[in-house]
Design an enzyme around this catalytic site. Structure first.
Site, PDB file in Angstrom:
ATOM      1  N   VAL A   1       0.838  -1.191   0.000  1.00 26.19           N
ATOM      2  CA  VAL A   1       0.000   0.000   0.000  1.00 26.19           C
ATOM      3  C   VAL A   1       0.878   1.248   0.000  1.00 26.19           C
ATOM      4  O   VAL A   1       1.608   1.500   0.965  1.00 26.19           O
ATOM      5  CB  VAL A   1      -0.934   0.024   1.234  1.00 26.19           C
ATOM      6  CG1 VAL A   1      -1.806   1.263   1.217  1.00 26.19           C
ATOM      7  CG2 VAL A   1      -1.803  -1.218   1.260  1.00 26.19           C
ATOM      8  N   GLU A   2       0.840   1.981  -1.097  1.00 30.31           N
ATOM      9  CA  GLU A   2       1.581   3.249  -1.189  1.00 30.31           C
ATOM     10  C   GLU A   2       0.553   4.363  -1.239  1.00 30.31           C
ATOM     11  O   GLU A   2      -0.132   4.562  -2.241  1.00 30.31           O
ATOM     12  CB  GLU A   2       2.476   3.258  -2.431  1.00 30.31           C
ATOM     13  CG  GLU A   2       3.577   4.294  -2.376  1.00 30.31           C
ATOM     14  CD  GLU A   2       3.202   5.596  -3.054  1.00 30.31           C
ATOM     15  OE1 GLU A   2       2.805   6.537  -2.318  1.00 30.31           O
ATOM     16  OE2 GLU A   2       3.286   5.679  -4.270  1.00 30.31           O
ATOM     17  N   CYS A   3       0.419   5.064  -0.110  1.00 28.94           N
ATOM     18  CA  CYS A   3      -0.643   6.061   0.035  1.00 28.94           C
ATOM     19  C   CYS A   3      -0.091   7.483  -0.024  1.00 28.94           C
ATOM     20  O   CYS A   3       0.996   7.715  -0.530  1.00 28.94           O
ATOM     21  CB  CYS A   3      -1.393   5.822   1.340  1.00 28.94           C
ATOM     22  SG  CYS A   3      -2.249   4.230   1.390  1.00 28.94           S
TER      23      CYS A   3
END
Length: 501
Positions: free
Chosen positions: A246-248
Site C-alpha cells: 500500500v503506497e498512500c
C-alpha cells in the site's frame, strides 16, 4: 469545468457498458473503455494463472530478453505514449516525457537485476549445522494485481508492474478510471513482445472493478492511491488473506537549515511543490525554514513561484488539476489557512480557476490547519519559519504521514535526514530517490507500507524459499531420539565456547 469523473456513456457491440476518459484541459473525450465487472476480472485472473506458469518457466534470462524487447518498443513509441499521457492527465509534454524516461530506466534496471537479487544463492549454515548446505531463492507469487493512480499513470504503476514481471509473475492491472488508456497502451505493447499468453492484462473500470480485483484470488495486490482508499483495499483483501502493498498519500516536508544553499533550496521547493500541478504523492507540501535564512528564502520562492503559470498550451509551466473534485480540496485548504491567520504571499483563493490552479504560497499557517495536516495535492506551498533545523525536524515528524522528505544543509544533511520518520529523504535536492532505480520507494504510518523499486521492490513480489541439504553425518546430532544426554551436553559446551564470550 467541463470534466467530470469518467462516466458511462456508451455500450460496445457486445453490450458491455463503457465509460469515457476525458481530456481535463478541454473536456473532450479521449476514448471509451469497458467497465469490467466481477466475472470479467475473475476471468482475467484465471487466464493469468496459466500465463504465470509460462512466464515463470522462461527463467530470468528468458524474461529479461522479453522485457528488454518491451523496453525497446516503448522507446520507439515514446511520442505516442507522451501524447496519451498528456491527453488523459493534462500534464505538459515535457512532464509526460520525464515520466516516461523514468519508466524506461526502471524497467531496464528490474530486468537486469532480477537474477542476481532473486536467484538461488548459498547461505552460511553456521557452526552447529556445518554438515549441511543451505540455499535461498525468491520465487514468484503467481498473479499480482496492481491498482494504479492517475497522477503518474505510467511511472507509478510500472514500479509494481515491471518489478513483478521481472520477478516472474503475471500481472492484472486496474488503471485509474481517469487514465485507462495509458494502462491499455502498456499492456498492448507488452503483448506485442509476449504474444503467446496473457502475462500482462488490463481491466478498466471504477472502484468496484478494483474491489473485484481484490476479491479475485490474486496472490498479492499492489495499490497506489489515497490513504482512505488504501484502507478499503486492505479491508477487501483481509477476507481472503491476500497480502497487500500500500503506497498512500504524503504531506512531505522540506527543511532549510541555517547553513543551506538558500538559492538551491528555493528552487527545489518551488519545483518539488508545483511541478505536475502539485499532484505528486511525494511532492513538497510543507517547508520549514530556519529563522536565519527565512527572509532570503521566502523572497526567492515568491519570485520564482510568481512567474509560473498553468495552462493547456505547449508553453505552459504546468497543466490542470486532473481530478475535478481535488479542486475543492485545494480551495478548502487555502481558505482554512487564510481564515486562521495565514497569509498568501503568492496567489490566493483567486488563483483557483478550475480546471487550473495558479501557484499559491502561504506563510504563518498554524500547524493544526488542514493546509499543514492533510494532503492538498495541488500547486501550493506552506512556508513556515522555525527557530532552527532541529525544530523543523520536530514539526516534520509531527504528522501520521511518513512518505518522503527533503533536507537542504551544507554540513548537517545526513544527520538531519537520519532523524526524519519517513521512508525516503533527498539531501540538497528534491525527489532524487524516486529517480534512482536501486532505491526502494515507500513510506510509513498513514503513507502505507511495502516497497516498490530496488531490490526490496523485486522481493516484494516473491516469497522466500529456503532449503538445507545434509551432506554428511555430524559428530553431534541433537535432532534424533538416539542422541542421549551426553550429546546435548557437548552441544551446550560448544554453544558456550562459540557464543558465550
Amino acid at each position: 469545468m467541463t470534466q467530470t469523473a469518467s462516466t458511462t456513456s456508451a455500450r460496445a457491440d457486445d453490450g458491455r457498458k463503457r465509460f469515457a476518459s476525458v481530456d481535463p484541459r478541454t473536456g473532450e473525450v479521449v476514448a471509451h473503455h469497458p467497465i469490467a465487472g466481477e466475472d470479467e476480472v475473475r476471468e482475467a485472473v484465471r487466464l493469468a494463472r496459466g500465463a504465470a506458469a509460462f512466464w515463470a518457466d522462461l527463467g530470468f534470462d528468458g524474461r529479461r530478453a522479453r522485457l528488454d524487447a518491451w523496453r525497446k518498443l516503448l522507446v520507439r513509441r515514446l511520442e505516442d505514449a507522451q501524447q496519451l499521457i498528456s491527453a488523459e492527465t493534462g500534464k505538459s509534454a515535457d512532464d509526460a516525457r520525464t515520466e516516461l524516461a523514468l519508466v524506461i530506466d526502471h524497467l531496464h534496471w528490474a530486468a537486469r537485476r532480477a537474477a542476481k537479487v532473486l536467484g538461488r544463492r548459498k547461505v552460511s549454515p553456521g557452526m552447529l549445522m556445518y554438515n549441511h548446505v543451505a540455499t535461498l531463492e525468491y520465487r514468484p507469487l503467481g498473479v499480482v494485481g496492481v491498482i494504479g493512480p492517475w497522477n503518474y499513470p505510467a511511472f507509478t504503476p510500472m514500479g509494481s508492474i515491471a518489478y513483478a514481471l521481472a520477478a516472474g509473475n503475471a500481472v492484472v492491472f486496474k488503471p485509474s478510471e481517469l487514465t485507462p488508456g495509458v494502462g491499455v497502451f502498456l499492456a498492448s505493447t507488452f503483448a506485442e513482445v509476449v504474444p503467446e499468453h496473457p502475462v500482462f492484462q488490463v481491466v478498466t473500470g471504477f472502484g468496484e472493478t478494483g474491489a473485484a480485483l481484490c476479491r479475485s484470488g490474486v496472490d498479492k495486490i499492489a495499490f497506489t492511491g489515497s490513504t482512505p482508499t488504501g484502507r478499503k483495499v486492505m479491508a477487501e483483501c483481509a477476507a481472503t488473506l491476500t497480502p497487500v502493498l500500500v503506497e498512500c498519500g504524503g504531506k512531505d516536508p522540506l527543511i532549510v537549515a541555517e547553513d543551506a544553499d538558500v538559492r538551491a533550496a528555493a528552487e527545489g521547493a518551488v519545483w518539488g511543490g508545483i511541478f505536475n500541478s502539485g499532484q505528486t504523492c511525494a511532492g513538497v507540501e510543507r517547508v520549514y525554514v530556519a529563522d536565519a535564512v527565512y527572509d532570503e528564502f521566502l523572497a526567492l520562492v515568491t519570485e520564482k513561484a510568481g512567474k509560473l503559470r498553468p495552462g493547456g498550451e505547449p508553453g505552459a509551466d504546468f497543466g490542470p488539476i486532473t481530478m475535478p473534485r481535488q479542486v475543492e480540496v485545494i480551495q478548502a485548504h487555502v481558505a482554512d489557512a487564510l481564515e486562521r491567520g495565514g497569509r498568501a504571499v503568492v496567489g490566493g483563493l483567486e488563483s483557483i480557476r478550475p480546471p487550473y490552479v495558479e501557484p499559491v504560497v502561504l506563510v504563518d499557517v498554524p500547524e493544526d490547519s488542514t493546509a499543514v495536516t492533510e494532503e492538498t495535492f495541488g500547486p501550493t506551498l506552506v512556508v513556515n519559519r522555525v527557530a532552527d533545523a532541529d525544530e523543523g525536524v520536530r514539526r516534520a515528524n509531527a504528522l501520521r504521514y511518513g512518505l518522503g522528505a527533503t533536507v537542504f544543509s551544507r554540513n548537517r544533511g545526513e544527520e538531519l535526514a537520519a532523524r526524519l520518520r519517513c521512508g525516503m529523504v533527498s539531501i540538497n535536492s528534491v525527489l532524487a530517490y524516486a529517480s534512482v532505480p536501486g532505491l526502494p520507494f515507500g513510506g510509513v504510518g498513514d503513507s502505507g507500507f511495502g516497497r516498490i523499486h530496488g531490490e526490496d521492490g523485486l522481493r516484494e513480489f516473491t516469497y522466500a524459499h529456503s532449503a538445507a541439504r545434509k551432506r554428511f553425518g555430524a559428530l553431534l546430532n541433537p535432532m534424533t531420539y538416539d542422541r542421549g544426554s551426553r550429546t546435548i551436553r557437548h552441544v551446550l559446551r560448544l554453544v558456550r565456547l562459540l557464543h558465550g564470550r
